[in-house]
Design a protein around this motif. Structure first.
Motif, PDB file in Angstrom:
ATOM      1  N   THR A   1      35.346  66.361  87.963  1.00  0.00           N
ATOM      2  CA  THR A   1      36.486  66.740  87.132  1.00  0.00           C
ATOM      3  C   THR A   1      36.555  65.844  85.916  1.00  0.00           C
ATOM      4  OG1 THR A   1      37.709  67.473  89.099  1.00  0.00           O
ATOM      5  CG2 THR A   1      38.998  67.022  87.106  1.00  0.00           C
ATOM      6  N   LEU A   2      36.792  66.462  84.746  1.00  0.00           N
ATOM      7  CA  LEU A   2      36.885  65.729  83.484  1.00  0.00           C
ATOM      8  C   LEU A   2      38.241  65.998  82.854  1.00  0.00           C
ATOM      9  CD1 LEU A   2      33.762  66.064  84.010  1.00  0.00           C
ATOM     10  CD2 LEU A   2      33.475  65.959  81.537  1.00  0.00           C
ATOM     11  N   VAL A   3      38.934  64.938  82.458  1.00  0.00           N
ATOM     12  CA  VAL A   3      40.244  65.065  81.831  1.00  0.00           C
ATOM     13  C   VAL A   3      40.322  64.129  80.630  1.00  0.00           C
ATOM     14  CG1 VAL A   3      41.374  65.684  84.008  1.00  0.00           C
ATOM     15  CG2 VAL A   3      41.278  63.283  83.296  1.00  0.00           C
ATOM     16  N   THR A   4      41.454  64.180  79.948  1.00  0.00           N
ATOM     17  CA  THR A   4      41.690  63.344  78.769  1.00  0.00           C
ATOM     18  C   THR A   4      42.957  62.514  78.959  1.00  0.00           C
ATOM     19  OG1 THR A   4      40.625  64.862  77.215  1.00  0.00           O
ATOM     20  CG2 THR A   4      42.264  63.386  76.313  1.00  0.00           C
ATOM     21  N   ALA A   5      42.874  61.236  78.609  1.00  0.00           N
ATOM     22  CA  ALA A   5      44.062  60.391  78.506  1.00  0.00           C
ATOM     23  C   ALA A   5      44.351  60.217  77.021  1.00  0.00           C
ATOM     24  CB  ALA A   5      43.826  59.027  79.165  1.00  0.00           C
ATOM     25  N   ALA A   6      45.545  60.623  76.605  1.00  0.00           N
ATOM     26  CA  ALA A   6      45.868  60.618  75.176  1.00  0.00           C
ATOM     27  C   ALA A   6      47.102  59.772  74.891  1.00  0.00           C
ATOM     28  CB  ALA A   6      46.104  62.041  74.671  1.00  0.00           C
ATOM     29  N   SER A   7      47.041  59.051  73.789  1.00  0.00           N
ATOM     30  CA  SER A   7      48.168  58.254  73.327  1.00  0.00           C
ATOM     31  C   SER A   7      47.986  57.985  71.845  1.00  0.00           C
ATOM     32  CB  SER A   7      48.250  56.929  74.089  1.00  0.00           C
ATOM     33  OG  SER A   7      49.299  56.121  73.581  1.00  0.00           O
ATOM     34  N   GLU A   8      49.092  57.867  71.127  1.00  0.00           N
ATOM     35  CA  GLU A   8      49.001  57.446  69.732  1.00  0.00           C
ATOM     36  C   GLU A   8      48.481  56.012  69.643  1.00  0.00           C
ATOM     37  OE1 GLU A   8      52.853  58.005  68.067  1.00  0.00           O
ATOM     38  OE2 GLU A   8      52.684  60.198  67.983  1.00  0.00           O
ATOM     39  N   ASP A   9      48.631  55.274  70.730  1.00  0.00           N
ATOM     40  CA  ASP A   9      48.123  53.902  70.825  1.00  0.00           C
ATOM     41  C   ASP A   9      46.832  53.947  71.642  1.00  0.00           C
ATOM     42  OD1 ASP A   9      48.460  50.898  70.694  1.00  0.00           O
ATOM     43  OD2 ASP A   9      48.491  51.190  72.872  1.00  0.00           O
ATOM     44  N   LEU A  10      45.680  53.893  70.977  1.00  0.00           N
ATOM     45  CA  LEU A  10      44.400  54.067  71.661  1.00  0.00           C
ATOM     46  C   LEU A  10      44.173  53.048  72.779  1.00  0.00           C
ATOM     47  CD1 LEU A  10      41.898  55.793  71.852  1.00  0.00           C
ATOM     48  CD2 LEU A  10      40.811  54.353  70.098  1.00  0.00           C
ATOM     49  N   PRO A  11      44.544  51.772  72.627  1.00  0.00           N
ATOM     50  CA  PRO A  11      44.383  50.838  73.756  1.00  0.00           C
ATOM     51  C   PRO A  11      45.111  51.285  75.020  1.00  0.00           C
ATOM     52  CG  PRO A  11      44.719  49.600  71.736  1.00  0.00           C
ATOM     53  CD  PRO A  11      44.966  51.044  71.396  1.00  0.00           C
ATOM     54  N   SER A  12      46.241  51.983  74.863  1.00  0.00           N
ATOM     55  CA  SER A  12      46.948  52.497  76.035  1.00  0.00           C
ATOM     56  C   SER A  12      46.147  53.611  76.702  1.00  0.00           C
ATOM     57  CB  SER A  12      48.332  53.023  75.631  1.00  0.00           C
ATOM     58  OG  SER A  12      49.140  51.978  75.161  1.00  0.00           O
ATOM     59  N   ALA A  13      45.546  54.485  75.906  1.00  0.00           N
ATOM     60  CA  ALA A  13      44.697  55.535  76.457  1.00  0.00           C
ATOM     61  C   ALA A  13      43.521  54.924  77.212  1.00  0.00           C
ATOM     62  CB  ALA A  13      44.207  56.455  75.343  1.00  0.00           C
ATOM     63  N   ILE A  14      42.934  53.886  76.656  1.00  0.00           N
ATOM     64  CA  ILE A  14      41.818  53.202  77.314  1.00  0.00           C
ATOM     65  C   ILE A  14      42.286  52.539  78.615  1.00  0.00           C
ATOM     66  CG2 ILE A  14      40.167  51.292  77.086  1.00  0.00           C
ATOM     67  CD1 ILE A  14      40.074  51.938  74.062  1.00  0.00           C
ATOM     68  N   HIS A  15      43.492  51.989  78.597  1.00  0.00           N
ATOM     69  CA  HIS A  15      44.083  51.386  79.794  1.00  0.00           C
ATOM     70  C   HIS A  15      44.104  52.389  80.942  1.00  0.00           C
ATOM     71  CE1 HIS A  15      46.985  49.231  82.331  1.00  0.00           C
ATOM     72  NE2 HIS A  15      47.727  50.326  82.333  1.00  0.00           N
TER      73      HIS A  15
END
Length: 338
Positions: free
Chosen positions: A154-168
């Motif tokens: 399964t592949l999904v996306t974590a999205a945030s205007e703050d990229l470090p949060s998405a990476i977190h």
């Protein structure tokens, strides 16, 4: 990196995301408002209403007390129905006022709030005081809980205007069967995740009427086109809608019988009344409320969304499914692009 994470909402997707995080070695507190469901999770390690014939890890703990679930956590994942998000967020904010913590916030709900037409991140940002939280993110993509339970890749996306949060959150969730990409287009990811449920309703209705693969392909392709039109009007990146939270989510939701939106649409196509479908389903059908919000937004913004309009008319008993299809097919000819 081991973290304490509260997962708010123990439906099919909430409980499965909690299981993923637990398998990844985190301390997970799964909150549900139904005490009987909490007891079942803790004693039998099952969630039969939402995920049949699946046994959860014994180390995954469920809670009925919201404050107890949140106390001391690093992250809070909201996965309650979109129309309940605001009320739960208000409670969370009151609790966070009492606790000396400032967690990251992420949600995995796929819908728009009726009335305000707000995306879920907007609701969370409005109701949880910035002093009580870090950033707000979303996790979304083609991810049926039943398939994830079988460790289907399964592949999904974590999205945030703050990229470090998405990476977190990418690091928290990712493992050998659940791959997470990042995206800074939270508008596009949320709109794609919400509006694909409308297309799933339509796909189920087509199948219920006996239509085949040509009709399904046409629906999904043009469905993504109108989702993209609305998203771009709010500043989304059009490329987001060709990705996991756009076309990817439309494909899985509009073709899988595990999708409750598809199943609801199928019954509409068979002539069953919406009230009876909702009653028999016993679970939230996000596409129903979202269709109204998307219809209202399209009217306000002057964005052409014929499939959304068709589903809206069917759900409001203005047209039958067959009448809505005939109307779509006899629209004036136009260019595919633009």
């Amino acid at each position: 990196m081991t973290e304490k994470i509260a997962v708010l909402g123990a439906g099919s997707w909430g409980s499965m995301l909690a299981e993923i995080l637990n398998e990844n070695g985190h301390e997970v507190r799964l909150w549900a408002h139904n005490p009987a469901q909490v007891q079942e999770m803790n004693e039998k390690h099952t969630n039969q209403k939402y995920i049949k014939n699946f046994t959860f890890s014994k180390s995954l703990k469920a809670y009925s007390d919201l404050k107890e679930a949140i106390d001391g956590v690093d992250d809070i994942l909201f996965i309650v129905p979109s129309q309940a998000t605001r009320s739960v967020a208000k409670q969370v904010n009151q609790i966070l006022d009492q606790l000396n913590i400032k967690p990251y916030i992420i949600h995995g709900s796929k819908g728009l709030e009726t009335g305000t037409h707000e995306r879920i991140s907007q609701v969370l940002e409005a109701e949880i005081n910035p002093k009580n939280r870090k950033t707000v993110s979303v996790i979304s993509g083609p991810s049926q809980a039943e398939a994830v339970a079988k460790h289907d890749p399964t592949l999904v996306t974590a999205a945030s205007e703050d990229l470090p949060s998405a990476i977190h959150f990418q690091k928290l969730f990712m493992n050998d069967y659940f791959r997470v990409y990042t995206n800074n287009d939270i508008i596009g990811v949320e709109i794609g995740g919400a509006l694909k449920n409308i297309i799933a309703l339509a796909a189920g209705a087509l199948y219920g009427l006996g239509y085949g693969d040509n009709a399904k392909a046409a629906l999904m392709t043009r469905g993504v086109a109108e989702i993209s039109r609305l998203g771009v009007s709010f500043g989304a990146n059009p490329l987001t809608f060709t990705g996991l939270s756009g076309m990817g989510d439309v494909i899985v939701t509009a073709t899988s019988r595990d999708s409750r939106n598809w199943r609801a649409g199928y019954q509409l196509g068979k002539g069953k009344q919406l009230d009876d479908i909702v009653k028999d389903m016993g679970m939230v059908i996000e596409g129903v409320a979202t269709s109204q919000a998307a219809y209202d937004l399209a009217q306000e913004c002057g964005v052409e969304m014929p499939i959304t309009e068709a589903i809206h008319s069917v759900l409001n008993k203005q047209e039958t499914v067959q009448e809505a299809i005939n109307k779509l097919m006899t629209r004036e000819g136009r260019s595919e692009i633009g």
